[in-house]
Design an enzyme around this catalytic site. Sequence first.
Site, short mmCIF file in Angstrom:
data_model
loop_
_atom_site.label_atom_id
_atom_site.label_comp_id
_atom_site.label_asym_id
_atom_site.label_seq_id
_atom_site.Cartn_x
_atom_site.Cartn_y
_atom_site.Cartn_z
N ASN A 3 -30.07 23.69 24.07
CA ASN A 3 -29.65 22.82 22.45
C ASN A 3 -28.44 23.79 22.06
OD1 ASN A 3 -29.74 23.61 19.32
ND2 ASN A 3 -31.82 24.44 19.30
N LYS A 5 -26.91 24.77 19.74
CA LYS A 5 -26.63 24.93 18.18
C LYS A 5 -25.30 25.25 17.92
CE LYS A 5 -30.80 27.90 19.98
NZ LYS A 5 -31.80 29.14 19.16
N HIS A 90 -37.07 22.05 14.31
CA HIS A 90 -36.18 23.95 14.64
C HIS A 90 -36.81 24.79 13.98
CE1 HIS A 90 -34.53 26.92 16.84
NE2 HIS A 90 -34.39 25.99 18.24
N GLU A 158 -41.77 27.17 20.50
CA GLU A 158 -40.88 27.53 20.77
C GLU A 158 -41.56 28.71 19.61
OE1 GLU A 158 -36.96 26.13 22.38
OE2 GLU A 158 -36.88 26.18 19.77
N SER A 206 -35.43 32.20 24.52
CA SER A 206 -34.97 33.44 25.85
C SER A 206 -35.13 33.14 27.18
CB SER A 206 -36.30 34.83 25.19
OG SER A 206 -34.83 35.01 23.76
#
Length: 248
Positions: A3, A5, A90, A158, A206
Amino acid sequence: MGNWKMYVEAPDAAKKFATSLRKKSRSFMGAEAWLAPAFPLITPVAVALKGSSIKVGAQAMSAHAEPAHTGEVSAKMLKASGVSFVIVGHSERRARGESDEDVRVQLVSALGAGLTVILCVGEEERVPDGSHWQQVANQLSRALHGVVPGTKLIVAYEPVWAIGKHAVDAMQGEDLEETAIFIRKILSETLGRDAVAKVPILYGGSVEPGNAAELLRQGGVNGFLVGHASADVDSFIEILKAVRPLKK
Ligand code: PGA
């Protein structure tokens, strides 16, 4: 799954990344690589990966199908741009006001357009009274309300508190394993028992080359949704190598 971003910004950088990933794909054979670039980078990445097994997706989509929505991108438009999956729910979008109902509408619209949906869920924090479990259960059951079993779905767990930090701040393997079991239970209650085997679960928060193998071994998940570490091709490949199925 990467992802990106807004970490990867320019079409040239995106193209270079995709070409290099493709060239080195033998090194992570057996692991599936999926990439979610920002909207303007979808086409250059899709062109660079055409004919390869690496899938291209979108990080978000509009809940609307009708055209009068300035600045929005529909599932149908994504499908027509060569996208095969989309991330919905998300936490960075939920934080901007997307509700469970918005997520559900996006999910239904994406499935209707033939896209695979990556449904993100996760608590803001872990609390001693255990109410974070209910938050995750609610996010799942509300997004999947009315969805028929057998849909092209992946759940990305997540936890918000673990996103955007470093490997040491990620969730620990045993906690992840417990959560993955919980998510499978909710999936079974919502979509039926078959869903447990059919819906892959990813962990995000992370994930870096340094913790991927251990999280996969202990965590009982099928793969990862990787943010910052997916923007560097070498670290993304190291993570992909860590999720290769063990050679028999
Ligand atoms: P991170 O992001 O890997 O940078 O923590 C994960 C995500 O938000 O998908």
